[in-house]
Write an enzyme that holds these catalytic residues in place. Structure first.
Site, PDB file in Angstrom:
ATOM      1  N   SER A  56       0.818  -1.205   0.000  1.00 18.60           N
ATOM      2  CA  SER A  56       0.000   0.000   0.000  1.00 18.60           C
ATOM      3  C   SER A  56       0.860   1.266   0.000  1.00 18.60           C
ATOM      4  O   SER A  56       1.693   1.460   0.886  1.00 18.60           O
ATOM      5  CB  SER A  56      -0.829  -0.018   1.295  1.00 18.60           C
ATOM      6  N   HIS A  93      -3.937   0.933  -4.588  1.00 19.39           N
ATOM      7  CA  HIS A  93      -3.442  -0.340  -5.122  1.00 19.39           C
ATOM      8  C   HIS A  93      -3.859  -0.435  -6.576  1.00 19.39           C
ATOM      9  O   HIS A  93      -5.040  -0.419  -6.887  1.00 19.39           O
ATOM     10  CB  HIS A  93      -4.066  -1.530  -4.391  1.00 19.39           C
ATOM     11  N   HIS A 133      -6.073  -9.018  -1.219  1.00 18.80           N
ATOM     12  CA  HIS A 133      -6.180  -9.143   0.233  1.00 18.80           C
ATOM     13  C   HIS A 133      -7.336 -10.068   0.604  1.00 18.80           C
ATOM     14  O   HIS A 133      -8.367 -10.096  -0.073  1.00 18.80           O
ATOM     15  CB  HIS A 133      -6.424  -7.772   0.865  1.00 18.80           C
ATOM     16  N   TYR A 144      -9.265  -9.583   3.069  1.00 15.18           N
ATOM     17  CA  TYR A 144     -10.427  -8.779   3.486  1.00 15.18           C
ATOM     18  C   TYR A 144     -11.273  -8.308   2.318  1.00 15.18           C
ATOM     19  O   TYR A 144     -12.392  -7.844   2.509  1.00 15.18           O
ATOM     20  CB  TYR A 144     -10.006  -7.584   4.356  1.00 15.18           C
ATOM     21  N   GLU A 145     -10.736  -8.403   1.114  1.00 15.02           N
ATOM     22  CA  GLU A 145     -11.555  -8.044  -0.055  1.00 15.02           C
ATOM     23  C   GLU A 145     -12.581  -9.130  -0.364  1.00 15.02           C
ATOM     24  O   GLU A 145     -13.433  -8.935  -1.235  1.00 15.02           O
ATOM     25  CB  GLU A 145     -10.652  -7.822  -1.276  1.00 15.02           C
ATOM     26  N   ALA A 166       2.634  -2.016   4.012  1.00 18.73           N
ATOM     27  CA  ALA A 166       2.484  -0.962   5.015  1.00 18.73           C
ATOM     28  C   ALA A 166       1.983  -1.665   6.275  1.00 18.73           C
ATOM     29  O   ALA A 166       1.161  -2.579   6.184  1.00 18.73           O
ATOM     30  CB  ALA A 166       1.465   0.063   4.542  1.00 18.73           C
ATOM     31  N   MET A 199      -2.407  -6.511   7.280  1.00 22.48           N
ATOM     32  CA  MET A 199      -3.495  -7.339   6.739  1.00 22.48           C
ATOM     33  C   MET A 199      -3.089  -8.112   5.492  1.00 22.48           C
ATOM     34  O   MET A 199      -3.938  -8.469   4.685  1.00 22.48           O
ATOM     35  CB  MET A 199      -4.696  -6.446   6.409  1.00 22.48           C
ATOM     36  N   SER A 200      -1.808  -8.327   5.316  1.00 20.40           N
ATOM     37  CA  SER A 200      -1.357  -9.037   4.109  1.00 20.40           C
ATOM     38  C   SER A 200      -0.139  -9.880   4.455  1.00 20.40           C
ATOM     39  O   SER A 200       0.108 -10.179   5.625  1.00 20.40           O
ATOM     40  CB  SER A 200      -0.988  -8.023   3.026  1.00 20.40           C
ATOM     41  N   ASN A 221       2.353   3.916  10.842  1.00 21.20           N
ATOM     42  CA  ASN A 221       1.685   4.502  12.018  1.00 21.20           C
ATOM     43  C   ASN A 221       1.986   3.614  13.205  1.00 21.20           C
ATOM     44  O   ASN A 221       2.324   2.444  13.034  1.00 21.20           O
ATOM     45  CB  ASN A 221       0.162   4.521  11.781  1.00 21.20           C
ATOM     46  N   HIS A 248      -6.672   5.589   6.753  1.00 21.11           N
ATOM     47  CA  HIS A 248      -5.988   5.117   5.543  1.00 21.11           C
ATOM     48  C   HIS A 248      -5.159   6.259   4.937  1.00 21.11           C
ATOM     49  O   HIS A 248      -4.081   6.023   4.395  1.00 21.11           O
ATOM     50  CB  HIS A 248      -7.027   4.593   4.554  1.00 21.11           C
TER      51      HIS A 248
HETATM   52  N1  HPA Z   1      -2.924  -2.151  11.254  1.00 20.10           N
HETATM   53  C1  HPA Z   1      -3.100  -3.000  10.223  1.00 20.10           C
HETATM   54  N2  HPA Z   1      -2.670  -2.772   8.999  1.00 20.10           N
HETATM   55  C2  HPA Z   1      -2.010  -1.614   8.788  1.00 20.10           C
HETATM   56  C3  HPA Z   1      -1.791  -0.683   9.808  1.00 20.10           C
HETATM   57  C4  HPA Z   1      -2.280  -0.974  11.114  1.00 20.10           C
HETATM   58  O1  HPA Z   1      -2.131  -0.193  12.083  1.00 20.10           O
HETATM   59  N3  HPA Z   1      -1.117   0.361   9.259  1.00 20.10           N
HETATM   60  C5  HPA Z   1      -0.917   0.052   7.947  1.00 20.10           C
HETATM   61  N4  HPA Z   1      -1.459  -1.143   7.663  1.00 20.10           N
END
Ligand code: HPA
Length: 274
Positions: free
Chosen positions: A31, A62, A84, A86-87, A114, A212-213, A236, A248
């Protein structure tokens, strides 16, 4: 022959008619990290929409393209945009590109993402080499009949992450003056960012970063004996650590901030392992 293996062959055959990726370094761009694709020389671009069995991606930031070309003479096959869980994709779809890259004969795979920092010494913009992972996604790409063409029923995960290439990544980072940290990546299903209590749990169980990947892709790569390393861009601090709400947009801004170091690092790794 398993149906999934057949699907991979069909995708790979389509791609083989356009490019010869034998010996290339595979890269999956996370990402906000897609810009590296612009630095590929003599690019051949293949849209996912044209590849048999590839779904199209749905996440903002993406793209859905395979980009083949060279980085300083080294062949690379770059995925801009990944699938992903989650998609709503099945795990088999999530890891389809990894398996297709294996069939195409790539030498090694660099997974990038990310991620949220759980290690409290991380900051937005920290780059982390994935040393190990925790699969907390509640599913696994190897569930179901084993695909013997790819690997064994019960694959080892002690050496899931390739140690030699990880060492190269650390050396290269040090040469470039980039502070590449090490850590454990914990995969959540998403799509919501984790709750503070979940991040507390992640910290207690030994995670350094969450996302998440990547976890399914590491597992599938290990299963088919494809050497893999992973780099997380910490965008973050994870939920509850600073008390700030996550967005996001913030993730994309932080990825933007670190992208120059990220590109330098990945290019240098490619040139060393290619
Ligand atoms: N959590 C999950 N996925 C992420 C995060 C997060 O804090 N930051 C970027 N991708």
């Amino acid at each position: 022959m398993s149906e999934i293996y057949n699907q991979c062959l069909a995708s790979a055959n389509y791609i083989k008619n356009i490019i010869d990726a034998e010996g290339a370094i595979g890269i999956v761009l996370g990402s906000g990290l897609g810009e590296l694709a612009n630095e590929i020389e003599n690019p051949t671009i293949i849209n996912y929409a044209d590849i048999p069995n590839f779904p199209t991606t749905t996440v903002a930031g993406h793209d859905g393209k395979l980009i083949f070309g060279t980085i300083n003479q080294t062949k690379v096959l770059c995925m801009k945009g990944r699938f992903h869980y989650y998609e709503g994709h099945t795990m088999n779809t999530v890891v389809l590109p990894v398996r297709v890259m294996k069939v195409l004969g790539i030498k090694a795979l660099i997974l990038t993402n990310a991620a949220g920092g759980v290690n409290r010494t991380f900051k937005p913009g920290t780059l982390m080499l994935i040393d190990d992972f925790i699969n907390f996604m509640g599913d696994n790409p190897l569930v179901g009949q084993n695909i013997d063409e790819f690997g064994p029923r019960f694959p080892d995960m002690t050496y899931a992450i390739n140690k030699d290439y990880s060492m190269v990544a650390k050396e290269v980072a040090s040469d470039l003056g980039i502070d590449l940290r090490n850590g454990v990546y914990m995969g959540f299903k998403g799509p919501n960012y984790e709750s503070p209590a979940e991040i507390h749990m992640a910290e207690v169980v030994g995670a350094s970063a969450v996302g998440m990947s990547t976890v399914p892709e590491i597992i599938a790569a290990r299963h088919c004996d494809l050497p893999v390393i992973g780099i997380s861009c910490i965008t973050n601090l994870a939920a509850g650590i600073t008390g700030e709400a996550l967005s996001h947009e913030e993730v994309q801004e932080a990825a933007d901030m670190v992208k120059e170091d990220f590109k330098k690092l990945v290019k240098a790794i490619v040139n060393r392992i290619g």
